[in-house]
Design a protein around this motif. Structure first.
Motif, short mmCIF file in Angstrom:
data_model
loop_
_atom_site.label_atom_id
_atom_site.label_comp_id
_atom_site.label_asym_id
_atom_site.label_seq_id
_atom_site.Cartn_x
_atom_site.Cartn_y
_atom_site.Cartn_z
N UNK A 231 0.76 -1.11 -0.02
CA UNK A 231 -0.03 0.22 0.04
C UNK A 231 0.78 1.44 0.19
N UNK A 232 1.97 1.22 0.73
CA UNK A 232 2.82 2.39 0.78
C UNK A 232 3.51 2.51 -0.47
N UNK A 233 3.72 1.49 -1.10
CA UNK A 233 4.49 1.61 -2.46
C UNK A 233 3.53 1.78 -3.59
N UNK A 234 2.45 1.88 -3.50
CA UNK A 234 1.46 1.70 -4.63
C UNK A 234 1.48 3.07 -5.57
N UNK A 235 1.96 4.22 -5.02
CA UNK A 235 2.12 5.08 -6.09
C UNK A 235 3.44 5.34 -6.77
N UNK A 236 4.40 4.36 -6.44
CA UNK A 236 5.84 4.67 -6.86
C UNK A 236 5.59 3.75 -8.07
N UNK A 237 6.58 4.21 -9.19
CA UNK A 237 6.72 3.43 -10.29
C UNK A 237 7.09 2.08 -10.30
N UNK A 238 6.23 1.04 -11.25
CA UNK A 238 6.42 -0.26 -10.70
C UNK A 238 7.87 -0.71 -11.19
N UNK A 239 8.19 -0.40 -12.25
CA UNK A 239 9.60 -0.68 -12.84
C UNK A 239 10.57 -0.44 -12.00
N UNK A 240 10.31 0.80 -11.41
CA UNK A 240 11.56 1.28 -10.56
C UNK A 240 11.61 0.31 -9.09
N UNK A 241 10.48 0.19 -8.51
CA UNK A 241 10.38 -1.08 -7.58
C UNK A 241 11.03 -2.29 -7.70
N UNK A 242 10.73 -2.77 -8.89
CA UNK A 242 11.28 -3.73 -9.16
C UNK A 242 12.72 -3.97 -9.31
N UNK A 243 13.27 -2.89 -9.88
CA UNK A 243 14.66 -2.67 -9.85
C UNK A 243 15.44 -2.78 -8.75
N UNK A 297 5.91 -5.44 -14.97
CA UNK A 297 5.59 -4.01 -14.36
C UNK A 297 5.27 -3.17 -15.52
N UNK A 298 5.53 -3.20 -16.54
CA UNK A 298 5.14 -2.20 -17.63
C UNK A 298 3.87 -1.92 -17.98
N UNK A 299 3.04 -3.07 -17.77
CA UNK A 299 1.82 -3.08 -18.20
C UNK A 299 0.74 -3.85 -17.09
N UNK A 300 1.20 -3.45 -15.68
CA UNK A 300 0.31 -3.84 -14.88
C UNK A 300 -0.63 -2.97 -14.49
N UNK A 301 -2.03 -3.31 -14.07
CA UNK A 301 -2.88 -2.11 -14.03
C UNK A 301 -3.19 -2.04 -12.30
N UNK A 302 -3.17 -2.88 -11.74
CA UNK A 302 -3.14 -2.70 -10.01
C UNK A 302 -1.79 -2.78 -9.50
N UNK A 303 -1.00 -1.71 -9.34
CA UNK A 303 0.15 -1.92 -8.82
C UNK A 303 0.22 -2.31 -7.11
N UNK A 304 -0.75 -2.12 -6.41
CA UNK A 304 -0.85 -2.74 -5.23
C UNK A 304 -0.94 -4.19 -5.13
N UNK A 305 -1.68 -4.74 -5.95
CA UNK A 305 -1.80 -6.13 -6.10
C UNK A 305 -0.50 -6.96 -6.56
N UNK A 306 0.05 -6.17 -7.58
CA UNK A 306 1.29 -6.53 -8.21
C UNK A 306 2.37 -6.52 -7.16
N UNK A 307 2.55 -5.35 -6.40
CA UNK A 307 3.63 -5.49 -5.30
C UNK A 307 3.34 -6.48 -4.24
N UNK A 308 2.10 -6.74 -3.86
CA UNK A 308 1.49 -7.73 -2.87
C UNK A 308 1.91 -9.11 -3.46
#
Ligand SMILES: [Zn+2]
Length: 320
Positions: A231-243, A297-308
């Protein structure tokens, strides 16, 4: 062959290849400007004063074109239509060169096209460019810049004179970063994979709250609150978090296999303790998972779910 000799008998196309962030694009632009400059200095650098240099710096030079994905020219922002900007160089962009290629040079000298990064051309764009490369008019130079030259069509590669560019040595890169105001130049350089320009970008991210939060949490898989962190990360760019996770996982693996770290220097003790009980196979799985995640990460629609889902697997692999 050196660039200087290239200037005397310019080929129709050159390819600058090498790792991302080492300055290939800047080199291509400087080289283009110097070729168009009306009074290059003794070192054959652009003078920065003539009309041609002025146009170049204002991005209005009539004998110069830059082809890049829409996304990079907008700094990754959204285009006016509200659509996400494209990450490819399209066939329309290459076709739009036709008028430029058909005309003769305004200033009677060279004309230059820089394509960056060349692997961003989709198949149609690459084929259209190939036609241009087959019958280039006099004085026309294409400069292709590529981090992933193996992804270019072999027929394109074979028409280019290639220059493999390597990163500057660590000492001069560290010094340069220091001059740019980067606070921990050696660490940042390491974290960027020894690519100075990436290191400057990274410097801004390194101080980022999100990265700190993530790295604090993954240090303690047993008490990792997957849902709160996602939840805390959901506004952060997904690709960056994966990196960030990839670099973390790289160092976990590296510690397990060789006792050395690349991206998190100075944290040997923590990481050693952490990977001690973890099976090497699990660490390898983690790296593989993140590789796939980077594509998704480039085409995920729900970042929160993706990070979870990423963090759940991380926790599981680290505690198994
Ligand atoms: Zn000039």
């Amino acid at each position: 062959m050196r660039l200087k000799e290239l200037r005397k008998r310019p080929p129709h196309a050159v390819l600058f290849k090498g790792a991302k962030g080492i300055g290939k694009f800047d080199l291509a632009m400087n080289f283009a400007q110097s070729l168009l400059c009306q009074q290059p200095g003794e070192s054959e650098l652009a003078c920065g004063k003539c009309r041609s240099c002025h146009w170049f710096e204002q991005e209005t030079h009539p004998d110069f074109r830059l082809l890049q994905p829409e996304a990079s020219s907008l700094n990754g922002g959204e285009s006016e239509s509200g659509k996400k900007p494209g990450k490819h160089i399209t066939v329309d962009q290459v076709r739009a060169l036709a008028d430029f290629v058909g005309m003769s040079a305004h200033q009677g000298g060279s004309r230059v096209v820089v394509i960056h990064p060349a692997e961003a051309m989709n198949a149609n764009a690459a084929n259209a460019l190939l036609k241009n490369l087959e019958e280039p008019p006099q004085g026309m130079l294409y400069i292709l810049v590529s981090h992933k030259p193996q992804q270019l069509l072999p027929t394109i590669r074979s028409r280019c004179q290639s220059f493999a560019l390597s990163a500057p040595d660590t000492a001069s890169a560290t010094l340069w970063l220091k001059e740019q105001g980067v606070k921990h130049p050696a660490n940042t350089l390491a974290a960027s994979g020894f690519a100075p320009l990436l290191a400057v970008q990274l410097d801004e991210q390194l101080g980022s709250e999100e990265r700190d939060k993530l790295l604090r949490a993954v240090r303690k898989p047993a008490s990792l609150d997957v849902f709160a962190l996602a939840e805390a990360l959901q506004k952060t760019e997904q690709v960056l978090v994966v990196q960030w996770l990839q670099q973390w996982s790289f160092d976990l693996n590296s510690m397990k296999l060789s006792g050395r770290l690349r991206y998190h220097p100075g944290e040997e003790d923590t990481i050693k303790m952490l990977v001690g009980p973890v099976a090497p196979l699990n660490l390898a799985r983690l790296q593989k998972l993140l590789l796939t995640a980077k594509r998704e990460a480039q085409h995920t629609l729900n970042p929160k779910l993706f990070f979870e889902s990423l963090l759940l697997v991380y926790r599981q692999l680290m505690l198994e």
